[in-house]
Design a protein around this motif. Structure first.
Motif, short mmCIF file in Angstrom:
data_model
loop_
_atom_site.label_atom_id
_atom_site.label_comp_id
_atom_site.label_asym_id
_atom_site.label_seq_id
_atom_site.Cartn_x
_atom_site.Cartn_y
_atom_site.Cartn_z
N TYR A 132 0.88 -0.79 -0.15
CA TYR A 132 -0.45 -0.04 -0.49
C TYR A 132 0.81 1.00 0.14
O TYR A 132 1.75 1.01 0.50
CB TYR A 132 -0.70 0.48 1.41
CG TYR A 132 -2.50 -0.68 0.78
CD1 TYR A 132 -3.38 -0.24 1.23
CD2 TYR A 132 -2.17 -1.95 1.46
CE1 TYR A 132 -4.50 -1.37 0.75
CE2 TYR A 132 -3.31 -3.17 1.20
CZ TYR A 132 -4.09 -2.60 1.26
OH TYR A 132 -5.66 -3.24 1.07
N SER A 133 0.35 2.67 -0.40
CA SER A 133 1.07 3.30 -0.98
C SER A 133 0.38 4.54 0.65
O SER A 133 -0.65 4.40 0.70
CB SER A 133 0.78 4.44 -1.61
OG SER A 133 1.05 4.25 -2.88
N TYR A 134 1.20 4.63 1.54
CA TYR A 134 1.23 5.57 2.55
C TYR A 134 0.98 7.36 2.13
O TYR A 134 1.97 7.81 1.92
CB TYR A 134 2.33 5.85 3.54
CG TYR A 134 1.89 6.26 5.33
CD1 TYR A 134 1.06 6.13 5.56
CD2 TYR A 134 3.12 7.20 5.21
CE1 TYR A 134 0.88 7.28 7.14
CE2 TYR A 134 2.44 8.10 6.32
CZ TYR A 134 1.23 8.13 6.94
OH TYR A 134 1.53 9.12 8.06
N VAL A 135 -0.43 7.63 2.40
CA VAL A 135 -0.75 8.90 2.15
C VAL A 135 -0.26 9.58 3.07
O VAL A 135 -1.21 9.81 4.35
CB VAL A 135 -2.11 9.31 1.94
CG1 VAL A 135 -2.58 10.45 1.14
CG2 VAL A 135 -2.96 8.02 0.86
N ILE A 156 -10.04 -0.66 -5.77
CA ILE A 156 -9.71 0.26 -5.15
C ILE A 156 -9.27 0.73 -3.61
O ILE A 156 -10.92 0.78 -3.04
CB ILE A 156 -9.50 1.86 -5.67
CG1 ILE A 156 -8.95 1.39 -7.61
CG2 ILE A 156 -8.22 2.56 -4.93
CD1 ILE A 156 -9.04 2.70 -8.26
N VAL A 157 -8.19 -0.09 -2.94
CA VAL A 157 -8.88 0.55 -1.67
C VAL A 157 -8.43 1.22 -0.44
O VAL A 157 -7.08 1.76 -0.69
CB VAL A 157 -8.61 -0.79 -0.71
CG1 VAL A 157 -8.68 -1.50 0.67
CG2 VAL A 157 -9.17 -2.24 -1.54
N ARG A 158 -8.87 2.02 0.34
CA ARG A 158 -8.36 2.81 1.02
C ARG A 158 -8.82 2.91 2.58
O ARG A 158 -9.85 2.88 2.59
CB ARG A 158 -8.86 4.41 0.76
CG ARG A 158 -8.60 5.21 1.80
CD ARG A 158 -8.79 6.36 1.15
NE ARG A 158 -9.05 8.20 1.78
CZ ARG A 158 -8.43 8.73 1.97
NH1 ARG A 158 -6.80 8.37 0.42
NH2 ARG A 158 -7.84 10.10 2.87
N LYS A 159 -8.06 2.80 3.76
CA LYS A 159 -7.21 2.15 4.56
C LYS A 159 -7.30 3.44 5.50
O LYS A 159 -6.17 3.88 5.62
CB LYS A 159 -6.74 1.25 5.49
CG LYS A 159 -7.39 -0.10 4.39
CD LYS A 159 -6.54 -1.17 4.96
CE LYS A 159 -6.69 -2.30 4.30
NZ LYS A 159 -5.72 -4.13 4.86
N VAL A 180 -12.34 2.00 2.65
CA VAL A 180 -12.92 2.21 1.18
C VAL A 180 -12.98 1.46 0.16
O VAL A 180 -11.74 0.84 -0.09
CB VAL A 180 -13.22 3.50 1.41
CG1 VAL A 180 -13.37 4.45 0.22
CG2 VAL A 180 -13.20 5.33 1.81
N LEU A 181 -13.98 1.03 -0.18
CA LEU A 181 -13.47 0.27 -1.40
C LEU A 181 -14.39 1.27 -2.95
O LEU A 181 -15.67 1.21 -2.50
CB LEU A 181 -14.13 -1.22 -0.90
CG LEU A 181 -14.22 -1.91 -0.51
CD1 LEU A 181 -15.05 -2.95 -0.05
CD2 LEU A 181 -12.47 -2.52 -0.25
N GLU A 182 -13.93 1.31 -3.71
CA GLU A 182 -14.61 1.31 -4.85
C GLU A 182 -13.83 0.24 -6.53
O GLU A 182 -12.71 0.25 -6.75
CB GLU A 182 -13.69 2.97 -5.62
CG GLU A 182 -14.21 3.11 -6.94
CD GLU A 182 -13.76 4.75 -6.64
OE1 GLU A 182 -14.10 5.75 -7.56
OE2 GLU A 182 -13.57 4.92 -5.65
#
Length: 617
Positions: A132-135, A156-159, A180-182
């Motif tokens: 994962y990329s750390y934002v 696309i997954v955002r945690k 978040v799932l897209e």
């Protein structure tokens, strides 16, 4: 025919159109990636899975995520959550106030995990350790961490992991997860194909019983627990490779646990999901034998995500001690849902264990002001004395009953000699003897029956009392472990169980002798049985049992100073009791049977003398 100028102009126009199309598409992709990386945009665009108007194709950040592991730490006074970009979850949670048995290192929940807690698990229960990329720009330093990636399925997954801010009991052990799932593919996608990884649970020390480790889930108000030993199978069942919950049931939460610590993942809203658990083997030290462990997961809800659509799911993640007082307070607040108290797994005697644990903590609160070093040991002693004082009246009545029973021994010996060949008659006469002198033959056993739920409630309470970990008392270094003083030929010498066995034998020797010789031998054998039972167990249990024995010795000594009860016949007992009548009836039926009679004819009417038939005249 077009001249050369015309062809040049047409070629330039075509090139300009191609460049415009290329850069317009790139700008749209960059804008969509920026919107996905913004929390406000994700929340605002969260739509039901059935909503229409799909957006155009999405992409994540242009630079690929790092392939090497990078850790981000979210911490408070009690826990340091180590988050990893590999799998995008909690690699382990280090508890700052809990040390490993016999070590200086801190307890790390999920230290043997094959993947991070809250990592995604794909079909076949296979961990998806995608990088994962750390934002950084969306993360709040020290309070939250944001990870984003695009899975191989096109989702696309955002945690977003955030430290708990609400004022709830045990808030230090909680992380909030916004998932978040897209859907970036051109067809519907069932997100229940993915699970959230619960992590792994393993014994904390080599001699921990394997039944302490397991997987559990809270389903329709009922807790389901499966120990790591259940995967082994037995004589009538084969070995299990996986244990699952019913797929059509509503799951409130799920987790994995060892003796003292647990991981729980709780959806914001209970859904019809599936929980699974699988066995593992871990080695705590070099050269040590492998121990049973367990890992598991809870599936995402069954939602068909349409192309271009986003779905937001919220979870609470607990990684901390199984402290009864704290978990019960969570139940009482109601903010985090129900069922937290059942994580303790006290079992059948749960009400007794909960009550004893509450009293133990209350006593410790007061005694800690007197002695911080000995407070927990003193709390166990005081709790034992309180229990013994409460059952004093029953014990006193039992002692008097046993003394009166002992005075009946000469009369009972004569009855046994007189009716040696007629056990039914002997039983009837003995019942009449008890009734004649007003003695309850079970009176001496009553305190023992009362102590059974108390003992097992104490046992289960001390079994999971994380409060006793690393707590000293006198020569004991850790009340949750055996009080090994030394080793002789490799055999541990535990002092408290030896003292417990000696005091138990003294107590038995002071008790009135009742029953036959076989019963007396069984009673004298009990101290030895409890000695082996408690020898390698937590020293807190041996402390409780030793304190109880010493109290009972003093109680018996005091009762022996009271004048002996007299054996006096009761008045108005001429009428036989129901037990006596039944015993006599049984004896009568046995006689008829021995004489070759028909048992079916043995009725009150059949035993009456038949009248001769009437004749005229």
């Amino acid at each position: 025919m077009y001249d050369r100028k015309t062809w040049i102009i047409l070629a330039l126009c075509g090139a300009l159109i191609a460049l415009n199309i290329h850069y317009s598409a790139k700008n749209r992709q960059d804008q969509q990636a920026k919107e996905l990386a913004t929390p406000e945009a994700v929340t605002a665009n969260t739509l039901p899975a059935t909503a229409g108007n799909p957006s155009s194709a999405l992409t994540v950040e242009t630079s690929p995520p790092p392939t090497s592991e990078e850790l981000v730490v979210l911490e408070n006074d009690k826990v340091a959550f180590q988050l990893s970009n590999i799998g995008g979850g909690i690699k382990f949670a280090e508890l700052k106030d809990q040390k490993n048995v016999g070590e200086t290192s801190q307890v790390q929940i999920n230290r043997h995990g094959s993947g991070p807690i809250a990592g995604l698990v794909g079909p076949g229960e296979i961990l998806d350790n995608t990088s994962y990329s750390y934002v950084a720009k969306d993360s709040v330093e020290g309070e939250s961490a944001v990870y984003i990636t695009k899975l191989s399925t096109g989702i696309i997954v955002r945690k977003t992991f955030t430290l708990e801010k609400s004022d709830i009991p045990g808030k230090e052990y909680f992380l909030r997860l916004e998932l978040v799932l897209e859907n970036s593919i051109q067809s519907n996608f069932d997100i229940s194909q993915y699970d959230l990884f619960l992590g792994s649970a393993a014994p904390l020390y080599q001699k921990e019983r394997p039944t302490h480790t397991g997987i559990f889930w809270y389903e329709n108000g009922e807790m389901h627990f499966n120990a790591a030993t259940k995967f082994k199978g037995n004589m009538i069942s084969s070995e299990k490779s996986i244990i699952t919950s019913a797929s059509d049931e509503v799951i409130g939460f799920a987790g994995v646990t060892d003796q003292f610590f647990t991981t729980v993942i709780r959806p914001e809203k209970a859904e019809r999901t599936r929980v699974w658990g699988k066995p593992d083997l871990v080695t705590l030290n070099d050269g040590a034998s492998a121990l049973n462990a367990v890992r598991g997961g809870i599936s995402l809800p069954s939602v068909s995500l349409e192309p271009g659509r986003r779905l937001t799911l919220n979870y609470s993640i607990f990684t901390g001690p199984k402290a009864n007082t704290m978990l019960r307070k969570l139940d009482n607040t109601g903010e985090m849902g129900e069922g937290w108290g059942d994580v303790m797994q006290y079992g059948f005697f749960s009400p007794v264990s909960r009550l004893l644990n509450s009293i133990l903590n209350f006593l410790h609160t007061g005694l800690s002001h007197l002695s911080t070093h000995e407070s927990w040991g003193l709390s166990i002693i005081c709790l034992t004395l309180i229990v013994r004082i409460c059952i004093w009246p029953l014990h006193a009545k039992s002692t008097r009953s046993m003394k009166r029973m002992s005075k009946l021994q000469p009369i009972m010996a004569k009855l046994k000699e007189k009716y040696a060949d007629d056990p039914n008659k002997l039983n009837t006469e003995m019942m009449g003897l008890y009734r004649k002198y007003g003695i309850n033959p079970l009176g001496g056993c009553l305190p023992m029956f009362i102590q059974i739920p108390i003992f097992f409630g104490f046992f289960r309470m001390l079994d999971y009392a994380v409060e006793l970990r690393d707590q000293p008392f006198l020569w004991v270094d850790d009340l949750s472990q055996p009080d090994t003083f030394a080793h002789i030929l490799g055999i541990p010498i535990n002092v408290l169980p030896i003292v417990m066995a000696i005091t138990s034998a003294l107590q038995m020797a002071m008790m009135p002798k009742t029953g036959d010789k076989m019963q007396q031998r069984i009673m004298m054998f009990m101290p030895l049985m409890f000695f082996f039972f408690c020898y390698n167990y937590a020293s807190a249990l041996a402390l409780y049992w030793t304190t109880q024995n010493i109290f009972s010795i003093g109680q018996t000594w005091f009762m022996n100073k009271i004048p002996e009860p007299e054996l006096v016949e009761r008045k108005g007992v001429a009428k036989k009791s129901w037990v006596q009548r039944m015993a006599e009836k049984q004896a009568e039926m046995q006689k008829i049977k021995n004489a070759g009679g028909n048992m079916r004819d043995v009725t009150p009417e059949a035993t009456k003398k038949k009248r001769p038939p009437r004749t005229g005249g």
